[in-house]
Design a protein around this motif. Sequence first.
Motif, PDB file in Angstrom:
ATOM      1  N   HIS A  84       0.845  -1.191   0.000  1.00 14.64           N
ATOM      2  CA  HIS A  84       0.000   0.000   0.000  1.00 14.64           C
ATOM      3  C   HIS A  84       0.880   1.241   0.000  1.00 14.64           C
ATOM      4  CE1 HIS A  84      -3.553  -2.417   0.748  1.00 14.64           C
ATOM      5  NE2 HIS A  84      -2.840  -3.090   1.632  1.00 14.64           N
ATOM      6  N   LEU A  85       2.011   1.171  -0.659  1.00 16.25           N
ATOM      7  CA  LEU A  85       2.967   2.272  -0.672  1.00 16.25           C
ATOM      8  C   LEU A  85       2.410   3.487  -1.401  1.00 16.25           C
ATOM      9  CD1 LEU A  85       6.260   0.350  -1.524  1.00 16.25           C
ATOM     10  CD2 LEU A  85       5.668   1.428   0.655  1.00 16.25           C
ATOM     11  N   VAL A  86       2.805   4.645  -0.907  1.00 12.14           N
ATOM     12  CA  VAL A  86       2.517   5.905  -1.572  1.00 12.14           C
ATOM     13  C   VAL A  86       3.805   6.438  -2.188  1.00 12.14           C
ATOM     14  CG1 VAL A  86       1.694   8.276  -1.239  1.00 12.14           C
ATOM     15  CG2 VAL A  86       0.648   6.396   0.046  1.00 12.14           C
ATOM     16  N   TRP A  87       4.921   6.251  -1.463  1.00 12.80           N
ATOM     17  CA  TRP A  87       6.226   6.774  -1.867  1.00 12.80           C
ATOM     18  C   TRP A  87       7.263   5.657  -1.951  1.00 12.80           C
ATOM     19  CZ3 TRP A  87       6.704  11.997  -2.767  1.00 12.80           C
ATOM     20  CH2 TRP A  87       5.742  12.848  -2.216  1.00 12.80           C
ATOM     21  N   GLY A 100       3.258   2.830  -9.919  1.00  7.63           N
ATOM     22  CA  GLY A 100       2.086   3.334  -9.222  1.00  7.63           C
ATOM     23  C   GLY A 100       2.367   4.057  -7.917  1.00  7.63           C
ATOM     24  N   VAL A 101       3.616   4.413  -7.653  1.00  6.78           N
ATOM     25  CA  VAL A 101       3.953   5.145  -6.432  1.00  6.78           C
ATOM     26  C   VAL A 101       4.702   6.421  -6.802  1.00  6.78           C
ATOM     27  CG1 VAL A 101       4.046   3.067  -4.997  1.00  6.78           C
ATOM     28  CG2 VAL A 101       6.127   3.926  -6.049  1.00  6.78           C
ATOM     29  N   ARG A 102       4.714   7.344  -5.885  1.00  5.43           N
ATOM     30  CA  ARG A 102       5.485   8.576  -6.066  1.00  5.43           C
ATOM     31  C   ARG A 102       6.955   8.231  -5.872  1.00  5.43           C
ATOM     32  NH1 ARG A 102       1.690  12.518  -2.332  1.00  5.43           N
ATOM     33  NH2 ARG A 102      -0.164  12.335  -3.635  1.00  5.43           N
ATOM     34  N   THR A 103       7.774   8.598  -6.828  1.00  4.63           N
ATOM     35  CA  THR A 103       9.173   8.192  -6.829  1.00  4.63           C
ATOM     36  C   THR A 103      10.095   9.354  -6.498  1.00  4.63           C
ATOM     37  OG1 THR A 103       8.689   6.515  -8.501  1.00  4.63           O
ATOM     38  CG2 THR A 103      10.983   7.164  -8.257  1.00  4.63           C
ATOM     39  N   LEU A 104      11.018   9.094  -5.582  1.00  4.32           N
ATOM     40  CA  LEU A 104      12.067  10.048  -5.228  1.00  4.32           C
ATOM     41  C   LEU A 104      13.412   9.386  -5.463  1.00  4.32           C
ATOM     42  CD1 LEU A 104      10.653  11.197  -1.761  1.00  4.32           C
ATOM     43  CD2 LEU A 104      10.339  12.338  -3.969  1.00  4.32           C
ATOM     44  N   GLN A 125      11.536  17.407  -5.724  1.00  4.64           N
ATOM     45  CA  GLN A 125      10.875  16.158  -6.112  1.00  4.64           C
ATOM     46  C   GLN A 125       9.637  15.915  -5.251  1.00  4.64           C
ATOM     47  OE1 GLN A 125      13.486  12.660  -6.726  1.00  4.64           O
ATOM     48  NE2 GLN A 125      15.182  14.099  -6.424  1.00  4.64           N
ATOM     49  N   ILE A 126       9.758  16.156  -3.954  1.00  2.00           N
ATOM     50  CA  ILE A 126       8.631  15.957  -3.042  1.00  2.00           C
ATOM     51  C   ILE A 126       7.491  16.909  -3.404  1.00  2.00           C
ATOM     52  CG2 ILE A 126       7.853  16.185  -0.639  1.00  2.00           C
ATOM     53  CD1 ILE A 126      10.771  15.311   0.143  1.00  2.00           C
ATOM     54  N   CYS A 127       7.836  18.181  -3.650  1.00  2.00           N
ATOM     55  CA  CYS A 127       6.829  19.206  -3.931  1.00  2.00           C
ATOM     56  C   CYS A 127       6.122  18.998  -5.266  1.00  2.00           C
ATOM     57  CB  CYS A 127       7.460  20.594  -3.895  1.00  2.00           C
ATOM     58  SG  CYS A 127       7.921  21.097  -2.229  1.00  2.00           S
ATOM     59  N   GLN A 128       6.740  18.315  -6.201  1.00  2.00           N
ATOM     60  CA  GLN A 128       6.094  18.128  -7.504  1.00  2.00           C
ATOM     61  C   GLN A 128       4.836  17.274  -7.399  1.00  2.00           C
ATOM     62  OE1 GLN A 128       8.785  16.135 -10.177  1.00  2.00           O
ATOM     63  NE2 GLN A 128       8.326  14.112  -9.372  1.00  2.00           N
ATOM     64  N   TYR A 129       4.683  16.545  -6.287  1.00  2.00           N
ATOM     65  CA  TYR A 129       3.508  15.710  -6.100  1.00  2.00           C
ATOM     66  C   TYR A 129       2.376  16.420  -5.365  1.00  2.00           C
ATOM     67  CZ  TYR A 129       6.332  11.834  -7.742  1.00  2.00           C
ATOM     68  OH  TYR A 129       7.123  11.016  -8.490  1.00  2.00           O
TER      69      TYR A 129
END
Length: 130
Positions: A84-87, A100-104, A125-129
């Motif tokens: 259930h990852l988001v990042w 399907g996850v936000r990638t950093l 990178q964090i702020c782009q989401y």
Amino acid sequence: MLTDIQRLQAMGLSVWQLRHPELYGREQEVIQLPDNCQLLLVCDDPLSEQDAWLFGNILKSMKLDADKTRQLPHAALAALGDHHLVWCWYIGEPEVLIDGVRTLRSLPLAQMHDNPAAKRDLWRQICQYD
């Protein structure tokens, strides 16, 4: 929480993983993350105390608690089960990407302490989401 792979690496032992264990009559062990895990740090080396402090501060800026994160080495991603990852935060270049996850992506945390440009890049990178 250290995985078996992390323990072996901490002891200085090389870790090998079969790409197709079914060819040898073995099932690949599936890594199950807790349901509440939202961020996966993909990093081959354990975090030092100073790195953990920086990691904690970055998590706070993302409004995440440390108990909602886990760390795995790059080699273990092939065995990752349902999640259930988001990042997903990769230290260095990823070998396997999680869809399907936000990638950093960033430098190792040890190299970020005195590197404002690297911190700024991670923050962008964090702020782009948002």
